[in-house]
Write an enzyme that holds these catalytic residues in place. Structure first.
Site, PDB file in Angstrom:
ATOM      1  CG  LEU A  88      16.735  25.807 -50.935  1.00 34.00           C
ATOM      2  CD1 LEU A  88      17.889  26.606 -51.526  1.00 34.00           C
ATOM      3  CD2 LEU A  88      16.387  24.625 -51.868  1.00 34.00           C
ATOM      4  CB  ALA A  93      20.517  22.846 -42.196  1.00 34.53           C
ATOM      5  CG  ASP A 134      12.054  20.161 -44.357  1.00 32.72           C
ATOM      6  OD1 ASP A 134      11.586  19.418 -45.231  1.00 32.72           O
ATOM      7  OD2 ASP A 134      11.820  21.385 -44.304  1.00 32.72           O
TER       8      ASP A 134
HETATM    9  C1  MEV Z   1       8.839  22.207 -45.860  1.00 32.99           C
HETATM   10  O1  MEV Z   1      10.176  22.081 -46.331  1.00 32.99           O
HETATM   11  C2  MEV Z   1       8.063  20.962 -46.137  1.00 32.99           C
HETATM   12  C3  MEV Z   1       6.606  20.975 -45.676  1.00 32.99           C
HETATM   13  O2  MEV Z   1       6.024  19.762 -46.140  1.00 32.99           O
HETATM   14  C4  MEV Z   1       6.483  21.104 -44.182  1.00 32.99           C
HETATM   15  C5  MEV Z   1       6.916  19.845 -43.444  1.00 32.99           C
HETATM   16  O3  MEV Z   1       6.999  18.772 -44.022  1.00 32.99           O
HETATM   17  O4  MEV Z   1       7.131  19.971 -42.215  1.00 32.99           O
HETATM   18  C6  MEV Z   1       5.838  22.129 -46.317  1.00 32.99           C
END
Ligand code: MEV
Length: 316
Positions: A88, A93, A134
């Protein structure tokens, strides 16, 4: 570091579609959620994290941010309701909040783009490889699409690394209800991203799956813009199957996804997988929560449309 005490916070996120394939420059769609990482920083002597010394092994993001900036005297107090290793966006964050705070304290640009760029560099260094989905979602808030078709969202910044380039856009997202099911299993993102990279490089089939996730993510973005939950849900469930073939799901995630489907438009793992969390898109959140609890998961309904990272001075 000179200055008064600064407080900052940043939201976690859920990835609706496109995790893992986004690392290779494919599209992805994420929403900021109403769970936040908060920190308070003040000048100190040495680095203190919640009253004790900083362990680079346990807190690689904090260590990387402070080391790159040559910060050696800071008190940091943290508080978060985003479980770490849950898929999450707890580390994004954390990075966005701490970077916002340090930038404000040092009188630097603490706008969301500057925060998103530095947080991405941090994530990239710690994970060994990353996309900006993210960190940009945590810095910007709301709905964020990466590499969406022209005209679908409002481009806000572009980030490139090596052979990959990601155009990050703000995307309007209609009211939708998501239930998160946390498996309780913590999973680090870096090794899972590396596993997919190796698979992709050694196997044409894995490359095709990554392309297929990219295609269905574009289809999902169009479904979101039409507010077509039925179609979006179907794509989420298909995405989960493709991610399972890539080897990033696990028995516990599959169990929670299966349990949710009876009351959902669709369900899938979210984030890097290997444990962590799944999400279900539903109009019957209470029933989905019950189904997840009965299979040993920890359910919660999330609110989306929340603001990104923010920082301000305090007098305490
Ligand atoms: C992780 O929340 C998402 C992934 O695609 C890794 C990234 O985008 O850096 C697995």
């Amino acid at each position: 570091m000179k200055g008064k005490c600064v407080r900052a916070s940043a939201p976690g996120k859920l990835i609706v579609l496109g995790e893992h394939s986004v690392v290779f420059g494919k599209p992805a769609l994420a929403l900021a959620i109403d769970r936040r990482f908060r920190c308070e920083i003040s000048p100190g002597s040495g680095i203190l994290l919640n009253g004790t010394g900083l362990s680079p092994r346990l807190h690689p993001h904090i260590d990387t941010i402070l080391r790159k900036r040559e910060v050696s005297d800071l008190n940091i107090i943290t508080d978060s309701n985003i479980p770490s290793g849950s898929g999450l966006g707890s580390s994004a964050a954390l990075s966005a909040a701490l970077i916002s705070a340090v930038r404000l304290m040092r009188g630097e640009d603490c706008g969301e783009e500057a925060v998103a760029r530095e947080a991405f560099e941090t994530e990239y260094e710690v994970q060994g490889r990353a996309s900006p989905i993210d960190t940009s979602t945590s810095a910007h808030g709301g709905g964020v699409a990466v590499n969406c078709p022209e005209g679908m969202g409002k481009p806000i910044w572009n980030i490139s690394k090596g052979e990959n380039s990601w155009t990050v856009s703000d995307i309007p997202v209609p009211e939708m209800t998501f239930v998160v099911g946390y498996t309780g299993i913590k999973a680090a993102t870096g090794p899972l991203v590396e596993k997919v990279r190796k698979y992709k490089e050694s196997n044409r089939f894995a490359s095709d799956i990554i392309d297929e996730i990219g295609d269905l993510t574009l289809e999902g973005m169009a479904a979101v813009s039409r507010d077509d939950k039925e179609h979006l849900g179907g794509l989420m469930t298909r995405d989960h199957k493709l991610l399972s073939i890539l080897g990033v799901s696990c028995r516990e995630l599959n169990r929670l996804v299966d349990a949710s489907l009876e009351y959902s438009y669709g369900a899938k793992l979210t984030g890097s997988g290997g444990g962590g969390s799944m999400i279900a898109l539903t109009d019957e959140p209470e029933k989905v929560c019950k189904a997840i609890s009965l299979r040993g998961g920890e359910p919660f309904i999330v609110r989306t449309g929340v603001p990104g990272s923010a920082a301000g001075f305090t007098n305490s």
